[in-house]
Design an enzyme around this catalytic site. Structure first.
Site, mmCIF file in Angstrom:
data_model
loop_
_atom_site.group_PDB
_atom_site.id
_atom_site.type_symbol
_atom_site.label_atom_id
_atom_site.label_comp_id
_atom_site.label_asym_id
_atom_site.label_seq_id
_atom_site.Cartn_x
_atom_site.Cartn_y
_atom_site.Cartn_z
ATOM 1 N N SER A 142 0.836 -1.210 0.000
ATOM 2 C CA SER A 142 0.000 0.000 0.000
ATOM 3 C C SER A 142 0.859 1.243 0.000
ATOM 4 O O SER A 142 2.059 1.207 0.332
ATOM 5 C CB SER A 142 -0.987 0.052 1.167
ATOM 6 O OG SER A 142 -0.479 0.796 2.247
ATOM 7 N N TYR A 155 0.157 0.964 11.620
ATOM 8 C CA TYR A 155 -0.009 0.580 10.215
ATOM 9 C C TYR A 155 1.173 1.094 9.394
ATOM 10 O O TYR A 155 1.768 0.354 8.602
ATOM 11 C CB TYR A 155 -1.330 1.158 9.698
ATOM 12 C CG TYR A 155 -1.609 0.897 8.243
ATOM 13 C CD1 TYR A 155 -2.216 -0.280 7.837
ATOM 14 C CD2 TYR A 155 -1.290 1.850 7.275
ATOM 15 C CE1 TYR A 155 -2.493 -0.518 6.492
ATOM 16 C CE2 TYR A 155 -1.561 1.625 5.934
ATOM 17 C CZ TYR A 155 -2.161 0.439 5.549
ATOM 18 O OH TYR A 155 -2.424 0.205 4.223
#
Length: 329
Positions: A142, A155
């Site tokens: 990502s 994250y």
């Protein structure tokens, strides 16, 4: 590997979202799939859908935070199909909100799923690749692996770690010409993952207007399996984040901070949820998270294509007008 027919593909996080879309994309190419996630019933639904479109599929319920379970996944793939051609580390999760407001175990689980899950997958897959002389490891990272996301500290840590981990492996294996370590960096994707993650901010998450379809990432996985590349972005926002943070990390960090703070100031209230981090949710099993349908917007890929075409036509019209004006003088 230009032809994926009968290729053995191990896919984690296969029960919904990008994983579900990827399973179907490889199934349509006639691949032999080994599908992994925590929910057996959800995996069985995906496997049956893959068989209907021409693929072969078996399910191996797996918690990627457990290295022994991931090793058992690899062993089962080899036992059933005799090889592993492509291994896709796709399982992922996250915690959104002020770092100190979330229970610490949720941050630890985020690291365990995203970073350690990817490391466990590589540890299980690489010996198989080395023994057979070929294989492609694909890790879904990502844009969070290129630029820090405020209010998603764990994250971001996991994704920055994953990018460094895969880059290191790539260089370790550089002398093995037929073994590839690839990383995929999607922009914002419309998946159930937005609901499966934890949200302790007390505010509703707004994905914004540029949301890509899970199928966009799935087709990127297929392309990378056929034509391995080191790092591949999905969507121009991911490429923009990469370029901005590489060229001007300080200003990019500050602008992202300002943007997220302002978005939270405008966001509507939402209940605190710990999502699916501690245990799977018994919710609808789908590829899409439904964001585009609720807001009536197309995939960002389609929207960007339309805007690009409109821009090109506009520039062309201006050039024609300028040419005509010059000839009339």
């Amino acid at each position: 590997m230009t032809d994926l027919r009968n290729a053995v593909v191990v896919l984690t996080g296969a029960s919904s979202g990008i994983g579900r879309a990827a399973a179907l994309a490889f199934g349509r190419r006639g691949a032999r799939l080994v599908l992994a996630a925590r929910r057996r019933d959800a995996l069985e639904e995906v496997a049956e859908a893959c068989r209907r479109v021409g693929g072969k599929a078996v399910v191996v319920p797996t918690d990627v935070t457990d290295p022994q379970a991931v090793q058992a996944l690899a062993d089962e793939a080899v036992r059933i199909f005799g090889a592993i051609d492509v291994w896709i580390n796709n399982a992922g999760t996250g915690v959104f909100g002020p770092y100190q407001d979330a229970p610490l175990d949720l941050h630890r689980l985020t690291i365990a799923v995203n970073l350690l899950g990817g490391m466990h997958g590589a540890y299980a897959a690489l010996p198989v690749f080395l023994a057979q002389g070929h294989g492609t490891l694909i890790t879904n990272i990502s844009l969070g692996g290129w630029a820090p996301a405020p209010f998603a500290a764990a994250y971001t840590a996991s994704k920055f770690g994953l990018r460094g981990f895969t880059a290191s492996l790539r260089q370790e294996l550089r002398r093995h010409r037929h073994i590839h370590v690839c990383s995929v960096f999607p922009a914002m994707i419309d998946t159930p993952g937005l609901d499966h993650g934890a949200n302790v901010s007390g505010k509703r998450i707004d994905a914004g207007p540029l949301v890509y379809a899970p199928e966009d990432v799935a087709e990127t996985f297929v392309h990378v399996a056929r034509h391995p590349h080191d790092e591949v972005a999905v969507g121009w926002p991911a490429r923009a984040a990469q370029a901005a943070y590489a060229l001007a990390p300080g200003p990019t960090e500050h602008l992202m901070g300002i943007a997220i703070h302002r978005a939270l100031d405008r966001a509507s209230p939402a209940p605190v949820t710990h999502g699916a981090l501690r245990a799977p949710l018994d919710d609808r099993r789908s590829t899409s998270g439904g964001w585009r349908d609720r807001h009536g917007v197309p995939s960002a890929r389609r929207l960007s294509t339309g805007l690009g075409l409109g821009l090109a036509l506009g520039v062309g019209a201006l050039l024609l007008a300028a040419t005509a004006a010059a000839k009339s003088r």
